[in-house]
Enzyme design. Structure first.
Site, PDB file in Angstrom:
ATOM      1  N   ARG A   1      72.918  52.695  11.054  1.00  0.00           N
ATOM      2  CA  ARG A   1      72.288  51.438  10.694  1.00  0.00           C
ATOM      3  C   ARG A   1      73.353  50.352  10.784  1.00  0.00           C
ATOM      4  O   ARG A   1      74.539  50.598  10.576  1.00  0.00           O
ATOM      5  CB  ARG A   1      71.730  51.489   9.271  1.00  0.00           C
ATOM      6  CG  ARG A   1      70.686  52.581   9.032  1.00  0.00           C
ATOM      7  CD  ARG A   1      70.267  52.599   7.572  1.00  0.00           C
ATOM      8  NE  ARG A   1      69.250  53.610   7.312  1.00  0.00           N
ATOM      9  CZ  ARG A   1      69.497  54.855   6.916  1.00  0.00           C
ATOM     10  NH1 ARG A   1      70.764  55.242   6.730  1.00  0.00           N
ATOM     11  NH2 ARG A   1      68.522  55.713   6.701  1.00  0.00           N
TER      12      ARG A   1
ATOM     13  N   LYS B   1      71.722  55.117   2.846  1.00  0.00           N
ATOM     14  CA  LYS B   1      70.753  54.769   1.806  1.00  0.00           C
ATOM     15  C   LYS B   1      70.820  55.760   0.651  1.00  0.00           C
ATOM     16  O   LYS B   1      71.037  56.952   0.854  1.00  0.00           O
ATOM     17  CB  LYS B   1      69.336  54.763   2.390  1.00  0.00           C
ATOM     18  CG  LYS B   1      69.021  53.548   3.252  1.00  0.00           C
ATOM     19  CD  LYS B   1      67.565  53.551   3.650  1.00  0.00           C
ATOM     20  CE  LYS B   1      67.193  52.304   4.441  1.00  0.00           C
ATOM     21  NZ  LYS B   1      65.763  52.306   4.831  1.00  0.00           N
TER      22      LYS B   1
ATOM     23  N   HIS C   1      68.888  47.768  15.381  1.00  0.00           N
ATOM     24  CA  HIS C   1      68.270  48.975  14.823  1.00  0.00           C
ATOM     25  C   HIS C   1      67.589  49.802  15.903  1.00  0.00           C
ATOM     26  O   HIS C   1      67.445  51.020  15.756  1.00  0.00           O
ATOM     27  CB  HIS C   1      67.262  48.607  13.735  1.00  0.00           C
ATOM     28  CG  HIS C   1      66.946  49.743  12.810  1.00  0.00           C
ATOM     29  ND1 HIS C   1      67.861  50.236  11.892  1.00  0.00           N
ATOM     30  CD2 HIS C   1      65.834  50.499  12.672  1.00  0.00           C
ATOM     31  CE1 HIS C   1      67.309  51.244  11.228  1.00  0.00           C
ATOM     32  NE2 HIS C   1      66.092  51.421  11.683  1.00  0.00           N
TER      33      HIS C   1
ATOM     34  N   ARG D   1      69.633  52.666  17.028  1.00  0.00           N
ATOM     35  CA  ARG D   1      69.525  53.870  16.189  1.00  0.00           C
ATOM     36  C   ARG D   1      68.315  54.700  16.632  1.00  0.00           C
ATOM     37  O   ARG D   1      68.391  55.920  16.751  1.00  0.00           O
ATOM     38  CB  ARG D   1      69.396  53.450  14.727  1.00  0.00           C
ATOM     39  CG  ARG D   1      69.156  54.588  13.724  1.00  0.00           C
ATOM     40  CD  ARG D   1      69.235  54.005  12.317  1.00  0.00           C
ATOM     41  NE  ARG D   1      68.665  54.869  11.305  1.00  0.00           N
ATOM     42  CZ  ARG D   1      69.319  55.840  10.670  1.00  0.00           C
ATOM     43  NH1 ARG D   1      70.570  56.089  10.991  1.00  0.00           N
ATOM     44  NH2 ARG D   1      68.726  56.551   9.730  1.00  0.00           N
TER      45      ARG D   1
ATOM     46  N   HIS E   1      68.417  61.076   7.090  1.00  0.00           N
ATOM     47  CA  HIS E   1      67.083  60.998   6.493  1.00  0.00           C
ATOM     48  C   HIS E   1      66.952  61.990   5.349  1.00  0.00           C
ATOM     49  O   HIS E   1      67.336  63.151   5.482  1.00  0.00           O
ATOM     50  CB  HIS E   1      66.007  61.302   7.539  1.00  0.00           C
ATOM     51  CG  HIS E   1      65.818  60.215   8.540  1.00  0.00           C
ATOM     52  ND1 HIS E   1      65.259  60.425   9.781  1.00  0.00           N
ATOM     53  CD2 HIS E   1      66.117  58.885   8.487  1.00  0.00           C
ATOM     54  CE1 HIS E   1      65.222  59.285  10.444  1.00  0.00           C
ATOM     55  NE2 HIS E   1      65.726  58.339   9.686  1.00  0.00           N
TER      56      HIS E   1
ATOM     57  N   TYR F   1      59.885  60.453  15.385  1.00  0.00           N
ATOM     58  CA  TYR F   1      60.382  60.372  16.757  1.00  0.00           C
ATOM     59  C   TYR F   1      59.592  61.305  17.668  1.00  0.00           C
ATOM     60  O   TYR F   1      59.402  61.013  18.848  1.00  0.00           O
ATOM     61  CB  TYR F   1      61.874  60.699  16.795  1.00  0.00           C
ATOM     62  CG  TYR F   1      62.702  59.635  16.124  1.00  0.00           C
ATOM     63  CD1 TYR F   1      62.986  58.443  16.778  1.00  0.00           C
ATOM     64  CD2 TYR F   1      63.155  59.801  14.820  1.00  0.00           C
ATOM     65  CE1 TYR F   1      63.713  57.448  16.158  1.00  0.00           C
ATOM     66  CE2 TYR F   1      63.891  58.807  14.189  1.00  0.00           C
ATOM     67  CZ  TYR F   1      64.160  57.635  14.863  1.00  0.00           C
ATOM     68  OH  TYR F   1      64.872  56.650  14.228  1.00  0.00           O
TER      69      TYR F   1
END
Length: 335
Positions: free
Chosen positions: A172, A205, A272, A275, A298, A307
């Site tokens: 990110r 995150k 982004h 990514r 994730h 995806y």
């Protein structure tokens, strides 16, 4: 548990956002969105009680009060004739509910404000948009294309290294700009010196940490940048602006937006999107979905599975445009 005493809602909002930034490492976009939502929420409550709410007022708000605010926001959007779809409206409501819940959880934990109402708010179901990657050739052209637009030789090398890192490691933009020079030193130490690669420790995150392999070509670009870095000490940000501070995401986004227009690329060609391109191109090359999940950081495999859905949608689009039956006109059976 610490009581807030006479703290007012705006002070609690500022403390909450500071906590989100430092403790939860929330992204700048999340902080901006939450601030806007909480500003509107506090203004709504202020308008109804005639004064800014304090902690006691926030503790006493009912589920009906919170629903009234959400309904007020929805009505304001309609009266303002803001173009919106049903799914976009649902996503906006879901974000506002999330902002309220996070705010009140913070108040309960640190300021003794125990209000169960936010947890009872229903969250609308939304469709998450599928990733929109760039084509391989487009993604490979980004580092050189963006760097060519920089105004100084130093900025050219910096931008080339930054966008090489985004696509080469699937970071990110906030993760890349949050790196320090010591992180590059550690990446080199963890890599194989004979191959010239590295292993980068990334904090993403939710303060989750992951290890990301760095290909030799990416390491070469990063080392080239470090060679001209104006502040090459371990504590310095890896990517700096013209004044020596940490490079802001908006500057990198603007640089790619300028190049995107010049190259004739669609609006979804953003930092982004690199990514998304990283993950999609790995998947197309046969990479295991669990591996891609780990590389992207994730928390849930279902996020990474988007995806797969995006690839299926792309294949269906290709089939629709290319297959002979897709353009067949049904025979006129009335004759």
């Amino acid at each position: 548990m610490k009581r807030a005493g006479g703290m007012m809602a705006t002070g609690a909002r500022d403390a909450f956002l500071q906590w989100m930034e430092t403790e939860r490492r929330a992204s700048p976009l999340t902080l901006t969105a939450y601030r806007g939502d909480l500003d509107r929420f506090i203004a709504f409550v202020t308008g109804h009680i005639g004064a800014e709410p304090d902690m006691g007022t926030l503790a006493g708000l009912s589920l009906a009060d919170l629903r009234a605010w959400l309904a007020h926001e929805h009505a304001a959007a309609l009266s303002g004739r803001r173009a919106t779809t049903q799914d976009r409206a649902a996503r906006t409501r879901a974000r506002r509910v999330s902002a309220l819940r996070s705010f009140f959880r913070y108040l309960a934990r640190y300021h003794g404000v125990d209000n169960p109402a936010p947890a009872l708010l229903a969250t609308p179901r939304t469709r998450r948009p599928l990733p929109r990657p760039l084509a391989r050739t487009q993604a490979l052209d980004v580092p050189e294309g963006v760097s060519d637009l920089a105004h100084t030789p130093m900025a050219q090398i910096r931008d080339g290294a930054l966008f090489m890192l985004l696509y080469g490691c699937g970071l990110r933009i906030s993760e890349a700009l949050g790196l320090d020079i010591r992180d590059l030193d550690q990446a080199r130490a963890l890599g194989d010196a004979t191959k010239g690669d590295g292993v980068l420790r990334v904090r993403g995150k939710g303060d989750r940490e992951r290890m990301v392999p760095v290909l030799p070509r990416v390491m070469e670009a990063l080392e080239h940048w470090r060679g001209v870095h104006p502040l090459p000490h371990a504590d310095a940000p890896l990517f700096v602006g013209v004044r020596g501070g940490r490079l802001q995401a908006g500057i990198a986004q603007r640089a790619m937006r300028t190049w995107r227009h010049m190259a004739g690329l669609p609006d979804h060609a953003t930092p982004h999107a690199l990514r998304h391109s990283f993950a999609t191109h790995l998947m197309e090359g046969g990479a295991d979905l669990r591996v891609i999940q780990d590389l992207l950081g994730h928390a849930s495999l279902s996020t990474t599975q988007r995806y797969t859905l995006a690839d299926e949608a792309r294949l269906l689009d290709v089939w629709t445009r290319a297959h002979p039956h897709a353009t067949d006109t049904p025979p006129d059976t009335a004759r």
